[in-house]
Scaffold this motif. Structure first.
Motif, mmCIF file in Angstrom:
data_model
loop_
_atom_site.group_PDB
_atom_site.id
_atom_site.type_symbol
_atom_site.label_atom_id
_atom_site.label_comp_id
_atom_site.label_asym_id
_atom_site.label_seq_id
_atom_site.Cartn_x
_atom_site.Cartn_y
_atom_site.Cartn_z
ATOM 1 N N PHE A 137 0.865 -1.172 0.000
ATOM 2 C CA PHE A 137 0.000 0.000 0.000
ATOM 3 C C PHE A 137 0.906 1.227 0.000
ATOM 4 N N ALA A 138 0.697 2.123 -0.941
ATOM 5 C CA ALA A 138 1.518 3.327 -1.047
ATOM 6 C C ALA A 138 0.904 4.464 -0.256
ATOM 7 N N THR A 139 1.717 5.146 0.561
ATOM 8 C CA THR A 139 1.246 6.288 1.341
ATOM 9 C C THR A 139 1.881 7.558 0.808
ATOM 10 N N ASN A 140 1.475 8.693 1.363
ATOM 11 C CA ASN A 140 1.904 9.985 0.823
ATOM 12 C C ASN A 140 2.975 10.680 1.642
ATOM 13 N N SER A 141 3.404 10.071 2.756
ATOM 14 C CA SER A 141 4.324 10.763 3.643
ATOM 15 C C SER A 141 5.455 9.832 4.067
ATOM 16 N N ASP A 142 6.627 10.419 4.304
ATOM 17 C CA ASP A 142 7.759 9.629 4.783
ATOM 18 C C ASP A 142 7.954 9.807 6.292
ATOM 19 N N GLU A 143 6.916 10.340 6.982
ATOM 20 C CA GLU A 143 6.967 10.439 8.438
ATOM 21 C C GLU A 143 6.969 9.026 9.037
ATOM 22 N N GLU A 144 7.407 8.921 10.310
ATOM 23 C CA GLU A 144 7.352 7.637 10.994
ATOM 24 C C GLU A 144 5.924 7.131 11.034
ATOM 25 N N LYS A 145 5.736 5.848 10.698
ATOM 26 C CA LYS A 145 4.385 5.310 10.551
ATOM 27 C C LYS A 145 4.071 4.282 11.610
ATOM 28 N N PHE A 146 2.774 4.205 11.941
ATOM 29 C CA PHE A 146 2.266 3.165 12.822
ATOM 30 C C PHE A 146 1.178 2.415 12.066
ATOM 31 N N VAL A 147 0.997 1.133 12.393
ATOM 32 C CA VAL A 147 -0.023 0.328 11.722
ATOM 33 C C VAL A 147 -0.802 -0.468 12.741
ATOM 34 N N ALA A 148 -2.023 -0.862 12.350
ATOM 35 C CA ALA A 148 -2.869 -1.727 13.154
ATOM 36 C C ALA A 148 -3.723 -2.538 12.198
ATOM 37 N N ILE A 149 -4.094 -3.741 12.622
ATOM 38 C CA ILE A 149 -4.958 -4.581 11.794
ATOM 39 C C ILE A 149 -6.068 -5.133 12.670
ATOM 40 N N ASP A 150 -7.301 -5.139 12.142
ATOM 41 C CA ASP A 150 -8.416 -5.592 12.968
ATOM 42 C C ASP A 150 -8.308 -7.100 13.191
ATOM 43 N N PRO A 151 -8.924 -7.611 14.248
ATOM 44 C CA PRO A 151 -8.737 -9.020 14.630
ATOM 45 C C PRO A 151 -9.045 -10.013 13.514
ATOM 46 N N LYS A 152 -10.014 -9.697 12.688
ATOM 47 C CA LYS A 152 -10.371 -10.607 11.604
ATOM 48 C C LYS A 152 -9.473 -10.463 10.381
ATOM 49 N N GLY A 153 -8.608 -9.459 10.423
ATOM 50 C CA GLY A 153 -7.700 -9.269 9.297
ATOM 51 C C GLY A 153 -8.346 -8.669 8.073
ATOM 52 N N GLN A 154 -9.453 -7.944 8.243
ATOM 53 C CA GLN A 154 -10.162 -7.387 7.098
ATOM 54 C C GLN A 154 -9.752 -5.960 6.789
ATOM 55 N N LEU A 155 -9.493 -5.147 7.822
ATOM 56 C CA LEU A 155 -9.122 -3.750 7.630
ATOM 57 C C LEU A 155 -7.754 -3.478 8.250
ATOM 58 N N ILE A 156 -6.980 -2.641 7.582
ATOM 59 C CA ILE A 156 -5.659 -2.230 8.050
ATOM 60 C C ILE A 156 -5.661 -0.718 8.181
ATOM 61 N N ALA A 157 -5.177 -0.213 9.307
ATOM 62 C CA ALA A 157 -5.071 1.233 9.509
ATOM 63 C C ALA A 157 -3.603 1.612 9.589
ATOM 64 N N SER A 158 -3.280 2.762 9.003
ATOM 65 C CA SER A 158 -1.904 3.256 9.054
ATOM 66 C C SER A 158 -1.920 4.760 9.263
ATOM 67 N N SER A 159 -0.960 5.258 10.044
ATOM 68 C CA SER A 159 -0.833 6.706 10.247
ATOM 69 C C SER A 159 0.497 7.148 9.673
ATOM 70 N N ASP A 160 0.505 8.349 9.132
ATOM 71 C CA ASP A 160 1.738 8.857 8.516
ATOM 72 C C ASP A 160 2.015 10.308 8.901
ATOM 73 N N GLY A 161 1.448 10.752 10.030
ATOM 74 C CA GLY A 161 1.667 12.121 10.475
ATOM 75 C C GLY A 161 0.559 13.060 10.061
ATOM 76 N N GLU A 162 0.109 12.958 8.817
ATOM 77 C CA GLU A 162 -0.896 13.882 8.310
ATOM 78 C C GLU A 162 -2.306 13.321 8.386
ATOM 79 N N ALA A 163 -2.437 11.994 8.259
ATOM 80 C CA ALA A 163 -3.761 11.383 8.209
ATOM 81 C C ALA A 163 -3.665 9.921 8.639
ATOM 82 N N ILE A 164 -4.859 9.329 8.817
ATOM 83 C CA ILE A 164 -4.951 7.892 9.088
ATOM 84 C C ILE A 164 -5.678 7.259 7.912
ATOM 85 N N GLU A 165 -5.000 6.347 7.251
ATOM 86 C CA GLU A 165 -5.603 5.654 6.111
ATOM 87 C C GLU A 165 -6.114 4.298 6.578
#
Length: 559
Positions: free
Chosen positions: A383-411
């Motif tokens: 998955f391509a993001t728009n920022s080179d800031e330090e990123k964090f990720v999370a995935i829901d227990p069922k593995g259906q949705l992935i969240a990522s933060s890049d400083g400016e937004a949460i995708e």
């Protein structure tokens, strides 16, 4: 073996000669200064004991401060220091201490007064070396100090980096000695070295501290005393355990490693960490037993930094980042290599795993989020993001949705299709994110005066939790975690002047999410709180920091 003569007069002369040869004190004409103590850390203490007739030197004018002490020698020194103590129990014969043995009187006195005991086979082992832990046990027992009113592990883990090596029978007495300023640890106060043989200087220091009267100044420098820190904590928070990330070295000196990330095993019995050296020149994988504080694994990982770590849900393996690669290790605690995944062009900053253990997500400084099939051992998509800031990720227990933060937004991404599900726009810079165990609520924090809770599926803001309501100082959330039941949220925060990047306090704060109220807020680390977690039962908050510590905090009412 010391000579033992049949006639009492000759035996007395032999005894005197033997004691003088070992530098054990006699109550007459002892020297009070020694040629080998100039600028020694215990010089003042030893000379004061010599003046009091407790210790003496060798015929050559030296004290030999670094020589180890035998058990019989310790008994003699203790009797010289506390000879007025009344007997507490009758004499006990030892098979290896006949009445004509030169140290019989001292051993008999030390046993009757409660300072020393023999072994289970009825021997005293007079010529065996006494360990530092046993010397402390002897003094605490013989002087009848009331045992520590605080939980033993709380005291030991807060004061000592090597507390896991203290024998079970000595733990209560060592904790008591710490609270009474008896535990002298040169050159590093947090390093007890419990199973090392006690030296003459160390025993002298223990005796000096034990003989101090109320209000009397100590002859030992404060920096060498093991210290139980009296943290300024809320009434409902208690520090129950501290683990230390130390670089093992032959000098047994304290060399802390900053903790980059931690992961608690699914059964809650082990905690793993990635650690970095002070100059960031190398990284290590470390694994502890939570219950005993014992370090079970120290694995240098080379020059590439290790920033993130996760356990597989079955608990027998883990994954951690090394630069732009992911190393896989199994058969814990052996940590046998199980492969390496490469692909990120920049350093990996975070890892997350689905509840079933199949999907592993990595975030890197190369503007990419990568999805891996842990079961198949292969990359699924990027998955391509728009920022080179330090990123964090999370995935829901069922593995259906992935969240990522890049400083400016949460995708939020759909795992199956790779499509962007939605974008969340926080009010200000966002860094750390986490998901509740049911996968419905996402929490985010960054350089804002609050933490935001979101509905992951709809993008709705559920509530905001105030960190700094009046924004009188800057703050930044570096780490964040939900309790297993999703009802509590813990964050690691730095406060200070964000415009200057000067942080004055490193805080842990916990909220009750169901009411939106702060349960507790306290300062417990000397540097940034990089990672935070809850115990498997949700009753303990675990925080780790660049100060080289992992701390376990209990909240009142949970136990």
């Amino acid at each position: 073996m010391l000579p033992i003569f049949g006639r009492s007069g000759d035996r007395w002369l032999a005894t005197i000669s033997a004691i003088l040869a070992m530098g054990v004190a006699l109550p007459t004409h002892a020297a009070t200064s020694f040629t080998d103590l100039q600028d020694h850390w215990a010089q003042t203490c030893i000379e004061s004991l010599a003046e009091a007739g407790v210790v003496s030197g060798y015929p050559d004018g030296r004290f030999h401060p670094d020589d180890p002490v035998k058990r019989v020698e310790f008994a003699v020194m203790v009797r010289q220091a506390f000879g007025n103590r009344p007997p507490q129990q009758p004499s006990r014969p030892f098979a290896d201490v006949p009445e004509d043995f030169w140290g019989f009187g001292a051993i008999d006195w030390a046993t009757k007064t409660g300072f020393t005991v023999g072994d289970s086979e009825g021997n005293f082992r007079p010529n065996a070396l006494i360990s530092r832990a046993d010397a402390i046990v002897s003094l605490v027992n013989g002087l009848a100090y009331p045992l520590s009113p605080r939980p033993i592990d709380e005291v030991l883990s807060a004061a000592l980096v090597d507390w896991g090596g203290i024998p079970d029978y000595a733990r209560a007495q060592v904790a008591t000695a710490i609270l009474h300023n008896i535990a002298v640890n040169y050159p590093d106060a947090p390093m007890l070295r419990p199973n090392f043989a006690a030296t003459r200087a160390e025993v002298a220091a223990f005796l000096c501290q034990s003989r101090l009267q109320s209000g009397e100044p100590s002859s030992i420098e404060e920096e060498y005393l093991a210290h139980f820190p009296e943290l300024s904590l809320p009434d409902n928070v208690r520090l129950v355990r501290t683990l230390y990330s130390l670089l093992p070295n032959p000098q047994n000196r304290v060399d802390f490693l900053g903790v980059a990330d931690i992961a608690l095993s699914p059964d809650g019995n082990s905690i793993a960490a990635t650690t970095t050296s002070n100059d960031r020149s190398g990284a290590n994988l470390m694994l502890w037993d939570v219950g005993t504080g014992t370090l079970k694994l120290f694995l240098p990982t080379g020059e590439m930094l290790a920033s993130a770590i996760v356990f597989h849900p079955n608990g027998d393996r883990l994954a951690y980042s090394r630069g732009g690669a992911i190393d896989l290790r199994g058969n814990l605690p052996a940590a046998l290599p199980q492969g390496r995944w490469e692909g990120h062009a920049g350093e990996i900053t975070d890892l997350a795993v689905s509840a079933d253990g199949r999907w592993l997500v990595s975030a890197g400084e190369d503007r990419q989020i990568r999805l891996w099939d842990w079961q198949a051992g292969q990359l699924v998509r990027t998955f391509a993001t728009n920022s080179d800031e330090e990123k964090f990720v999370a995935i829901d227990p069922k593995g259906q949705l992935i969240a990522s933060s890049d400083g400016e937004a949460i995708e939020v991404w759909e795992r199956a299709t790779g499509k962007r599900h939605r974008t969340l726009q926080p009010d200000g810079f966002v860094g750390a994110i986490t998901l509740s165990s049911n996968g419905r609520t996402l929490a985010s924090g960054g350089r804002t005066p609050n933490v935001t809770l979101w509905n992951l599926n709809t993008g709705e803001v559920l509530q905001t939790l105030d960190i700094d309501p009046d924004d009188s100082v800057g703050s930044e959330v570096h780490s964040i975690a939900f309790s297993p039941d999703g009802q509590r949220l813990a964050v690691g925060i730095s406060t200070g002047y964000k415009d200057l990047d000067l942080w004055s306090e490193n805080v842990v704060q916990v909220w009750d999410v169901t009411t939106g109220t702060s349960i507790a807020r306290w300062q417990g680390h000397e540097d940034t709180v990089r990672s935070i977690a809850f115990s498997t039962d949700g009753k303990t908050v675990i925080s780790s920091s660049e100060d080289g510590t992992i701390k376990f905090w209990d909240i009142a009412g949970d136990r």
